[in-house]
Scaffold this motif. Structure first.
Motif, PDB file in Angstrom:
ATOM      1  N   LYS A  98       3.095   1.227   3.919  1.00 29.54           N
ATOM      2  CA  LYS A  98       2.173   0.304   4.576  1.00 29.54           C
ATOM      3  C   LYS A  98       2.006  -0.939   3.710  1.00 29.54           C
ATOM      4  O   LYS A  98       2.283  -0.920   2.512  1.00 29.54           O
ATOM      5  CB  LYS A  98       0.823   0.960   4.823  1.00 29.54           C
ATOM      6  CG  LYS A  98       0.911   2.077   5.836  1.00 29.54           C
ATOM      7  CD  LYS A  98      -0.436   2.614   6.192  1.00 29.54           C
ATOM      8  CE  LYS A  98      -0.244   3.712   7.240  1.00 29.54           C
ATOM      9  NZ  LYS A  98      -1.477   4.335   7.610  1.00 29.54           N
ATOM     10  N   ALA A  99       1.559  -2.004   4.336  1.00 31.53           N
ATOM     11  CA  ALA A  99       1.301  -3.252   3.612  1.00 31.53           C
ATOM     12  C   ALA A  99       0.096  -3.935   4.231  1.00 31.53           C
ATOM     13  O   ALA A  99      -0.174  -3.801   5.421  1.00 31.53           O
ATOM     14  CB  ALA A  99       2.515  -4.173   3.661  1.00 31.53           C
ATOM     15  N   LYS A 100      -0.625  -4.675   3.407  1.00 30.83           N
ATOM     16  CA  LYS A 100      -1.702  -5.530   3.891  1.00 30.83           C
ATOM     17  C   LYS A 100      -1.103  -6.920   4.017  1.00 30.83           C
ATOM     18  O   LYS A 100      -0.460  -7.414   3.089  1.00 30.83           O
ATOM     19  CB  LYS A 100      -2.868  -5.535   2.897  1.00 30.83           C
ATOM     20  CG  LYS A 100      -4.048  -6.377   3.343  1.00 30.83           C
ATOM     21  CD  LYS A 100      -5.178  -6.284   2.317  1.00 30.83           C
ATOM     22  CE  LYS A 100      -6.331  -7.161   2.709  1.00 30.83           C
ATOM     23  NZ  LYS A 100      -7.408  -7.111   1.680  1.00 30.83           N
ATOM     24  N   VAL A 101      -1.262  -7.535   5.191  1.00 34.76           N
ATOM     25  CA  VAL A 101      -0.681  -8.850   5.428  1.00 34.76           C
ATOM     26  C   VAL A 101      -1.753  -9.845   5.834  1.00 34.76           C
ATOM     27  O   VAL A 101      -2.761  -9.483   6.439  1.00 34.76           O
ATOM     28  CB  VAL A 101       0.429  -8.808   6.505  1.00 34.76           C
ATOM     29  CG1 VAL A 101       1.595  -7.946   6.045  1.00 34.76           C
ATOM     30  CG2 VAL A 101      -0.089  -8.307   7.836  1.00 34.76           C
TER      31      VAL A 101
ATOM     32  N   LEU B  30       0.835  -1.193   0.000  1.00 36.99           N
ATOM     33  CA  LEU B  30       0.000   0.000   0.000  1.00 36.99           C
ATOM     34  C   LEU B  30       0.876   1.250   0.000  1.00 36.99           C
ATOM     35  O   LEU B  30       2.067   1.183   0.306  1.00 36.99           O
ATOM     36  CB  LEU B  30      -0.906  -0.015   1.233  1.00 36.99           C
ATOM     37  CG  LEU B  30      -1.786  -1.252   1.406  1.00 36.99           C
ATOM     38  CD1 LEU B  30      -2.445  -1.246   2.767  1.00 36.99           C
ATOM     39  CD2 LEU B  30      -2.811  -1.330   0.300  1.00 36.99           C
ATOM     40  N   PRO B  31       0.305   2.406  -0.302  1.00 34.56           N
ATOM     41  CA  PRO B  31       1.084   3.650  -0.255  1.00 34.56           C
ATOM     42  C   PRO B  31       1.517   3.998   1.178  1.00 34.56           C
ATOM     43  O   PRO B  31       1.007   3.447   2.144  1.00 34.56           O
ATOM     44  CB  PRO B  31       0.119   4.708  -0.795  1.00 34.56           C
ATOM     45  CG  PRO B  31      -1.129   4.033  -1.201  1.00 34.56           C
ATOM     46  CD  PRO B  31      -1.068   2.612  -0.740  1.00 34.56           C
TER      47      PRO B  31
ATOM     48  N   SER C  62       2.619  -1.135   9.217  1.00 34.83           N
ATOM     49  CA  SER C  62       3.605  -0.174   8.727  1.00 34.83           C
ATOM     50  C   SER C  62       4.903  -0.913   8.394  1.00 34.83           C
ATOM     51  O   SER C  62       5.354  -1.763   9.154  1.00 34.83           O
ATOM     52  CB  SER C  62       3.885   0.880   9.794  1.00 34.83           C
ATOM     53  OG  SER C  62       4.976   1.695   9.383  1.00 34.83           O
ATOM     54  N   THR C  63       5.490  -0.560   7.259  1.00 36.71           N
ATOM     55  CA  THR C  63       6.789  -1.112   6.880  1.00 36.71           C
ATOM     56  C   THR C  63       7.896  -0.068   7.049  1.00 36.71           C
ATOM     57  O   THR C  63       9.007  -0.262   6.584  1.00 36.71           O
ATOM     58  CB  THR C  63       6.757  -1.616   5.421  1.00 36.71           C
ATOM     59  OG1 THR C  63       6.411  -0.525   4.571  1.00 36.71           O
ATOM     60  CG2 THR C  63       5.757  -2.752   5.256  1.00 36.71           C
TER      61      THR C  63
ATOM     62  N   PRO D 174      14.552  -1.984   6.614  1.00 36.44           N
ATOM     63  CA  PRO D 174      15.632  -1.349   5.869  1.00 36.44           C
ATOM     64  C   PRO D 174      15.421  -1.378   4.352  1.00 36.44           C
ATOM     65  O   PRO D 174      16.010  -0.585   3.631  1.00 36.44           O
ATOM     66  CB  PRO D 174      16.868  -2.154   6.258  1.00 36.44           C
ATOM     67  CG  PRO D 174      16.348  -3.456   6.737  1.00 36.44           C
ATOM     68  CD  PRO D 174      14.977  -3.195   7.293  1.00 36.44           C
ATOM     69  N   GLU D 175      14.566  -2.309   3.882  1.00 32.36           N
ATOM     70  CA  GLU D 175      14.254  -2.384   2.458  1.00 32.36           C
ATOM     71  C   GLU D 175      12.748  -2.500   2.286  1.00 32.36           C
ATOM     72  O   GLU D 175      12.037  -2.789   3.235  1.00 32.36           O
ATOM     73  CB  GLU D 175      14.961  -3.580   1.803  1.00 32.36           C
ATOM     74  CG  GLU D 175      14.437  -4.947   2.227  1.00 32.36           C
ATOM     75  CD  GLU D 175      15.046  -5.500   3.514  1.00 32.36           C
ATOM     76  OE1 GLU D 175      14.483  -6.476   4.038  1.00 32.36           O
ATOM     77  OE2 GLU D 175      16.041  -4.966   4.009  1.00 32.36           O
ATOM     78  N   ASP D 176      12.278  -2.275   1.072  1.00 32.34           N
ATOM     79  CA  ASP D 176      10.845  -2.368   0.795  1.00 32.34           C
ATOM     80  C   ASP D 176      10.355  -3.808   0.922  1.00 32.34           C
ATOM     81  O   ASP D 176      11.066  -4.752   0.560  1.00 32.34           O
ATOM     82  CB  ASP D 176      10.524  -1.870  -0.613  1.00 32.34           C
ATOM     83  CG  ASP D 176      10.715  -0.372  -0.762  1.00 32.34           C
ATOM     84  OD1 ASP D 176      10.661   0.340   0.258  1.00 32.34           O
ATOM     85  OD2 ASP D 176      10.914   0.080  -1.902  1.00 32.34           O
ATOM     86  N   ALA D 177       9.143  -3.978   1.419  1.00 30.09           N
ATOM     87  CA  ALA D 177       8.500  -5.290   1.447  1.00 30.09           C
ATOM     88  C   ALA D 177       7.816  -5.514   0.102  1.00 30.09           C
ATOM     89  O   ALA D 177       7.402  -4.563  -0.560  1.00 30.09           O
ATOM     90  CB  ALA D 177       7.479  -5.347   2.572  1.00 30.09           C
ATOM     91  N   HIS D 178       7.724  -6.778  -0.307  1.00 31.14           N
ATOM     92  CA  HIS D 178       7.094  -7.137  -1.566  1.00 31.14           C
ATOM     93  C   HIS D 178       6.021  -8.185  -1.317  1.00 31.14           C
ATOM     94  O   HIS D 178       6.079  -8.931  -0.326  1.00 31.14           O
ATOM     95  CB  HIS D 178       8.124  -7.675  -2.551  1.00 31.14           C
ATOM     96  CG  HIS D 178       9.271  -6.750  -2.802  1.00 31.14           C
ATOM     97  ND1 HIS D 178       9.113  -5.448  -3.199  1.00 31.14           N
ATOM     98  CD2 HIS D 178      10.607  -6.932  -2.703  1.00 31.14           C
ATOM     99  CE1 HIS D 178      10.290  -4.871  -3.344  1.00 31.14           C
ATOM    100  NE2 HIS D 178      11.216  -5.750  -3.037  1.00 31.14           N
ATOM    101  N   VAL D 179       5.048  -8.253  -2.222  1.00 31.57           N
ATOM    102  CA  VAL D 179       4.009  -9.272  -2.126  1.00 31.57           C
ATOM    103  C   VAL D 179       4.686 -10.643  -2.073  1.00 31.57           C
ATOM    104  O   VAL D 179       5.610 -10.922  -2.838  1.00 31.57           O
ATOM    105  CB  VAL D 179       3.037  -9.184  -3.328  1.00 31.57           C
ATOM    106  CG1 VAL D 179       2.081 -10.363  -3.340  1.00 31.57           C
ATOM    107  CG2 VAL D 179       2.265  -7.868  -3.290  1.00 31.57           C
TER     108      VAL D 179
END
Length: 82
Positions: free
Chosen positions: A17-20, A13-14, A32-33, A37-42
């Motif tokens: 943030k991420a939906k888990v 998400l923008p 919240s991500t 230290p790095e971006d989370a991915h699906v």
């Protein structure tokens, strides 16, 4: 003491943030991500505490942790969806 169960990212998400997905059921939460230290991915597995992702897990490590949690629950006669 807190128990952190690996969660799987289902949507990025923008605003950091991420939906888990929690376990294997239909329970989801938005986290919240910002602390990663790095971006989370699906498809990534994360350790989350108090709504913040703390680290990305190796998929094999996440599956092994989930397997161990299932075994512990089964020993206590519980049925779990993670």
């Amino acid at each position: 003491m807190c128990l952190a169960i690996p969660v799987c990212v289902t949507e990025c998400l923008p605003d950091n943030k991420a939906k888990v997905r929690i376990g294997e059921g239909e329970t989801y939460m938005e986290i919240s991500t910002l602390l990663l230290p790095e971006d989370a991915h699906v498809g990534d597995y994360l350790i989350v505490h108090a709504g913040f992702a703390l680290r990305v897990l190796d998929p094999q490590e996440a599956q092994e942790s989930l397997k161990l949690f299932r075994q512990i629950a089964e020993q206590d006669g519980l049925s779990v969806n993670f």
